[in-house]
Design a protein around this motif. Structure first.
Motif, PDB file in Angstrom:
ATOM      1  N   UNK A 243       0.827  -1.203   0.000  1.00 27.59           N
ATOM      2  CA  UNK A 243       0.000   0.000   0.000  1.00 27.59           C
ATOM      3  C   UNK A 243       0.864   1.256   0.000  1.00 27.59           C
ATOM      4  N   UNK A 244       0.429   2.255  -0.748  1.00 27.93           N
ATOM      5  CA  UNK A 244       1.151   3.524  -0.756  1.00 27.93           C
ATOM      6  C   UNK A 244       1.074   4.130   0.641  1.00 27.93           C
ATOM      7  N   UNK A 245       2.228   4.321   1.274  1.00 24.66           N
ATOM      8  CA  UNK A 245       2.283   4.807   2.648  1.00 24.66           C
ATOM      9  C   UNK A 245       2.284   6.316   2.761  1.00 24.66           C
TER      10      UNK A 245
ATOM     11  N   UNK B 183       6.096   2.540   0.843  1.00 24.58           N
ATOM     12  CA  UNK B 183       4.974   1.610   0.786  1.00 24.58           C
ATOM     13  C   UNK B 183       4.841   0.896   2.130  1.00 24.58           C
ATOM     14  N   UNK B 184       3.640   0.424   2.436  1.00 22.68           N
ATOM     15  CA  UNK B 184       3.372  -0.294   3.692  1.00 22.68           C
ATOM     16  C   UNK B 184       2.887  -1.706   3.398  1.00 22.68           C
ATOM     17  N   UNK B 185       3.332  -2.641   4.204  1.00 19.35           N
ATOM     18  CA  UNK B 185       2.886  -4.026   4.109  1.00 19.35           C
ATOM     19  C   UNK B 185       1.413  -4.089   4.511  1.00 19.35           C
TER      20      UNK B 185
ATOM     21  N   UNK C  22      -0.487  11.358  -8.971  1.00 24.79           N
ATOM     22  CA  UNK C  22      -0.909  11.583  -7.587  1.00 24.79           C
ATOM     23  C   UNK C  22      -1.954  10.538  -7.219  1.00 24.79           C
ATOM     24  N   UNK C  23      -1.614   9.648  -6.295  1.00 27.72           N
ATOM     25  CA  UNK C  23      -2.520   8.598  -5.853  1.00 27.72           C
ATOM     26  C   UNK C  23      -2.895   8.808  -4.394  1.00 27.72           C
ATOM     27  N   UNK C  24      -4.040   8.285  -4.026  1.00 31.97           N
ATOM     28  CA  UNK C  24      -4.511   8.363  -2.645  1.00 31.97           C
ATOM     29  C   UNK C  24      -3.637   7.451  -1.774  1.00 31.97           C
ATOM     30  N   UNK C  25      -3.283   7.911  -0.584  1.00 35.57           N
ATOM     31  CA  UNK C  25      -2.530   7.090   0.358  1.00 35.57           C
ATOM     32  C   UNK C  25      -3.364   5.853   0.674  1.00 35.57           C
TER      33      UNK C  25
END
Length: 91
Positions: free
Chosen positions: A4-6, A25-27, A48-51
């Motif tokens: 996931x984009x952190x 990024x986040x696991x 530009x992406x949403x977190x």
């Protein structure tokens, strides 16, 4: 891999005057674990992406980072740009 984009990608300027992009990024299973990607150049070509957006791409190598639970990945800039474009189309 899909994480996931952190945080939004950001551009920094090193002491040597070089522009670098940081992507975090986040696991998805353990949000306390992060994967950090350093890329040459600015972040201007990344959409530009949403977190929290899932990002999927091939990682060439991974090593331990400085912080607890942090990994640093080796990934080509082209792979990251393509992964961001796919994630943008999917959202």
């Amino acid at each position: 891999m899909t994480w996931l984009l952190g945080d939004r990608p950001r551009t920094i300027t090193t002491k040597a005057g070089e522009k670098r992009t940081i992507v975090e990024l986040r696991d998805p299973a353990r949000l306390s674990q992060s994967l950090v990607i350093w890329l040459d150049g600015g972040a201007d070509d990344l959409p530009d992406l949403r977190i929290g957006t899932p990002i999927a791409f091939h990682v060439e190598a991974v090593r331990s980072g400085r912080a607890r639970g942090e990994l640093v990945a080796t990934v080509s800039r082209e792979a990251v740009v393509a992964a961001f474009a796919r994630a943008r189309e999917a959202s």
